[in-house]
Design a protein around this motif. Structure first.
Motif, PDB file in Angstrom:
ATOM      1  N   LYS B  48       0.838  -1.207   0.000  1.00 22.31           N
ATOM      2  CA  LYS B  48       0.000   0.000   0.000  1.00 22.31           C
ATOM      3  C   LYS B  48       0.871   1.254   0.000  1.00 22.31           C
ATOM      4  CE  LYS B  48      -1.852  -1.136   3.974  1.00 22.31           C
ATOM      5  NZ  LYS B  48      -1.198  -2.433   4.282  1.00 22.31           N
ATOM      6  N   THR B  49       1.794   1.285   0.953  1.00 20.88           N
ATOM      7  CA  THR B  49       2.683   2.440   1.041  1.00 20.88           C
ATOM      8  C   THR B  49       3.494   2.576  -0.242  1.00 20.88           C
ATOM      9  OG1 THR B  49       2.849   2.270   3.434  1.00 20.88           O
ATOM     10  CG2 THR B  49       4.633   3.414   2.303  1.00 20.88           C
ATOM     11  N   THR B  50       3.991   1.456  -0.722  1.00 19.53           N
ATOM     12  CA  THR B  50       4.826   1.480  -1.922  1.00 19.53           C
ATOM     13  C   THR B  50       4.048   2.066  -3.101  1.00 19.53           C
ATOM     14  OG1 THR B  50       5.978  -0.460  -1.119  1.00 19.53           O
ATOM     15  CG2 THR B  50       6.254   0.080  -3.445  1.00 19.53           C
ATOM     16  N   MET B 162      -2.563  10.120   1.497  1.00 23.34           N
ATOM     17  CA  MET B 162      -2.438   9.976   2.945  1.00 23.34           C
ATOM     18  C   MET B 162      -2.130   8.523   3.282  1.00 23.34           C
ATOM     19  SD  MET B 162      -5.857  12.171   3.832  1.00 23.34           S
ATOM     20  CE  MET B 162      -5.392  12.986   5.337  1.00 23.34           C
ATOM     21  N   ASP B 163      -1.009   8.316   3.987  1.00 21.13           N
ATOM     22  CA  ASP B 163      -0.582   6.966   4.346  1.00 21.13           C
ATOM     23  C   ASP B 163      -0.884   6.712   5.822  1.00 21.13           C
ATOM     24  OD1 ASP B 163       0.533   4.517   4.578  1.00 21.13           O
ATOM     25  OD2 ASP B 163       2.546   5.094   3.932  1.00 21.13           O
ATOM     26  N   GLU B 164      -1.952   6.017   6.089  1.00 24.69           N
ATOM     27  CA  GLU B 164      -2.366   5.724   7.464  1.00 24.69           C
ATOM     28  C   GLU B 164      -2.237   6.940   8.373  1.00 24.69           C
ATOM     29  OE1 GLU B 164      -1.421   1.968   9.300  1.00 24.69           O
ATOM     30  OE2 GLU B 164      -0.267   1.391   7.536  1.00 24.69           O
ATOM     31  N   PRO B 165      -2.865   8.025   8.009  1.00 30.00           N
ATOM     32  CA  PRO B 165      -2.652   9.252   8.782  1.00 30.00           C
ATOM     33  C   PRO B 165      -3.209   9.147  10.205  1.00 30.00           C
ATOM     34  CG  PRO B 165      -4.444   9.562   7.224  1.00 30.00           C
ATOM     35  CD  PRO B 165      -3.829   8.229   6.909  1.00 30.00           C
TER      36      PRO B 165
HETATM   37 MG   LIG Z   1       2.627   1.176   4.881  1.00 33.49          MG
END
Ligand SMILES: [Mg+2]
Ligand SMILES: Nc1ncnc2c1ncn2[C@@H]1O[C@H](COP(=O)(O)OP(=O)(O)OP(=O)(O)O)[C@@H](O)[C@H]1O
Lengths: 306, 259
Positions: B48-50, B162-165
């Protein structure tokens, strides 16, 4: 405030106690010789025989001589009150411009220290920025910086003085170079660590703004490195002072703390040496204290919890 | 369909690591339209982050094509097309809240007057009016995260990534921020890419939910939300909400099944 002062005072009191106790055994042989010259009966009654007797034993056998260990003109270890007296005599009691004045000598050393420190700090910061931004510099400069500090400064200082002297450069600058040589290193090491302290996320954030490397340096790396810089500056300024003093030793400089220490040694005036030593230590403490204050001030400016 | 804002075709990414290659993304196809709120959900390590970082031009795919506003992600990054919110607020401790929000504006060369006006506006938007001169440590975690959202909003990029904000926040604060985020999205019409581990959060916020699965990281399901855009918190008790959440859960389970 009280909580900070009390531990310091305790340590000072202990050190003073040890010092006071040490004066008697350190000086008792000298004091006995002196007493004998002054016509006082001492046991054993020849210097050679006294050398056979331990310091404590000699003191116990000549209790009358003990008090005079604190007032010898040329003691092996002067009493604290003698050092304070000498400091007073050479600072407050003489004109600052007099060759006797430690303020005069202090300024000579201090000016070289400050100049060298400024050169060293600037060089250190420039090198650190280079090391952080250029892999080539990281690989090439750092080993040399480390190697430079393994050369004993006592061996290097006379060479610097002599070489610069042969180029016609004398006085302030050669000493400042030695100060710079000693003080750039902690700055390089601290600043490299500080400039690298921002984490990957903070650097990525700047990438999302498409910030230039210079903006990254200015907005992120420099502010993040400030605590490291102050730690380095405190080490650097005392190293610079040591450098300036060492720079005064090999050439028989006429002025400066180093010159006073040498004069005291060569002309058998231990009080002069001791006073210069203490004056140098006090100077170092004041300089470090100034940077500690600047550090607190900048931390407050930068939002540190009060 | 109108031109997608973000378009991924057969995106592939393999990290070279010391322990051999890691296949982080495999054959990822996805179009995100303007004004979409797309959530990415999936087990840890599914990429996901990638993927979000690829969109942001912080990571470069090793295969496939990825465009943002018809540009390469790299170009879009240079054009400052998006605001990115990281998992941690990552505020500079030596800057006030206002100063932190101002950071991108200073870097992008906004005028002083414009900076001040924007800082005020986005701090209002995230409900932090009056905290401009506080330092980060004086704020709660939730407030810090809101400040970091304000920072991402300050320069008016159309895309918000937004990454797991809200990953590190407790549920009550998270609910509140979810509500605020929806309101902000409604007001600004931004396109939002949002990574989360929470099924209710994904369902509550999104117009589309992208379910991913690991080893290699890939998309296993894309669920269109049938919920209206106007969403009070109570909607989470509606049968429709529960049905979508169920589908997401099924999707996640299926992704796990074929490991
Ligand atoms: Mg991640
Ligand atoms: N810079 C990198 N170098 C090497 N491998 C990486 C790198 N970044 C991510 N990976 C690997 O790629 C895979 C996907 O990672 P990613 O961070 O995208 O997962 P994620 O879905 O965000 O997980 P989480 O929910 O835990 O945040 C993982 O196996 C991870 O170890």
């Amino acid at each position: 405030m009280m909580r900070n002062v009390l531990p310091i005072l305790t340590v000072v009191a202990v050190l003073l106690g040890v010092w006071l106790l040490a004066v008697v055994p350190m000086n008792i042989h000298l004091a006995a010789d002196q007493a004998q010259r002054d016509g006082v009966a001492v046991v054993p009654d020849t210097p050679a025989a006294r050398q056979e007797v331990g310091a404590v034993a000699l003191a116990v056998r000549n209790p009358d001589v003990m008090a005079s260990t604190y007032t010898l003109e040329r003691p092996a270890l002067p009493g604290p009150q003698q050092v304070v007296g000498e400091l007073w005599r050479t600072t407050v009691a003489v004109r600052p411009s007099s060759k006797q004045s430690l303020i005069y000598h202090g300024w000579v050393t201090l000016s070289a220290t400050l100049l060298g420190f400024a050169i060293g700090t600037t060089l250190g910061i420039v090198l650190a920025v280079g090391i952080v931004f250029s892999r080539t510099m990281d690989l090439s400069v750092m080993p040399w910086a480390i190697a430079s500090q393994t050369i004993p400064i006592l061996a290097l200082a006379p060479m610097i003085i002599v070489i610069m002297g042969s180029l016609g450069i004398q006085g302030l600058l050669p000493k400042a170079i030695i100060s710079a040589y000693l003080s750039f290193f902690p700055v390089v090491v601290g600043m490299v660590k500080g400039l690298r302290s921002p984490d990957a996320m903070q650097l990525d954030l700047l990438r999302t703004y498409h910030a230039s490397p210079l903006q990254g340096l200015w907005k992120l790396r420099f502010p993040a490195s400030l605590p490291y810089l102050f730690a380095s500056l405190k080490i650097g300024i005392s190293a610079a002072l040591v450098g300036a003093i060492v720079g005064e030793l090999p050439t028989g400089a006429r002025a400066g703390f180093g010159a006073r220490m040498l004069v005291g040694d060569q002309y058998g005036q231990p009080l002069v040496t001791w006073a210069a030593l203490f004056a140098a230590a006090i100077t170092a403490a004041v300089l470090v204290g100034i940077f500690a204050m600047l550090e607190r001030w900048s931390a407050r400016r930068m939002g540190a919890a009060a | 369909m109108v031109d997608p804002v973000i378009s991924a075709t057969a995106v592939d990414l393999t990290f070279r690591t010391n322990d051999g290659p890691v296949h982080a993304l495999k054959d990822v196809n996805l179009n995100i339209a303007k004004g979409d709120f797309v959530s990415f959900i999936g087990p840890s390590g599914c990429g996901k982050t990638t993927f979000l970082r690829c969109i942001a031009g912080l990571e470069t795919p090793t295969g496939g094509t990825l465009t943002v506003n018809d540009m390469s992600p790299e170009e879009a990054r240079r054009a400052r097309a998006y605001g990115y919110v990281f998992q941690a607020a990552g505020l500079y401790p030596w800057r006030t809240i206002g100063g932190n929000v101002k950071l991108p504006l200073e870097i992008m060369g906004f005028s002083k007057a414009d900076q001040a006006e924007r800082v005020k506006r986005v701090l209002d938007l995230v409900d932090l009016a009056g905290f401009e001169n506080k330092f980060p440590w004086q704020l709660s975690g939730g407030m810090q995260q809101r400040a970091s959202i304000a920072r991402a909003l300050a320069f008016d990029a159309d895309i918000l990534l937004m990454d797991e904000p809200f990953g590190a926040l407790d549920e009550i604060v998270r609910d509140h921020l979810n509500e605020q985020l929806l309101a902000l999205w409604a007001r600004t019409g931004k396109t939002i890419g949002f990574v989360t581990h929470s099924i209710p959060e994904a369902v509550y916020l999104s117009t589309r939910i992208v379910v991913m699965s690991p080893r290699p990281g890939r998309i296993t399901d894309v669920i269109e939300s049938t919920l209206p855009r106007e969403r009070p918190l109570e909607i989470r008790d509606s049968p429709e909400f529960i049905a979508i959440a169920h589908r997401v859960r099924e999707g996640l389970r299926a992704g796990h099944g074929d490991e």
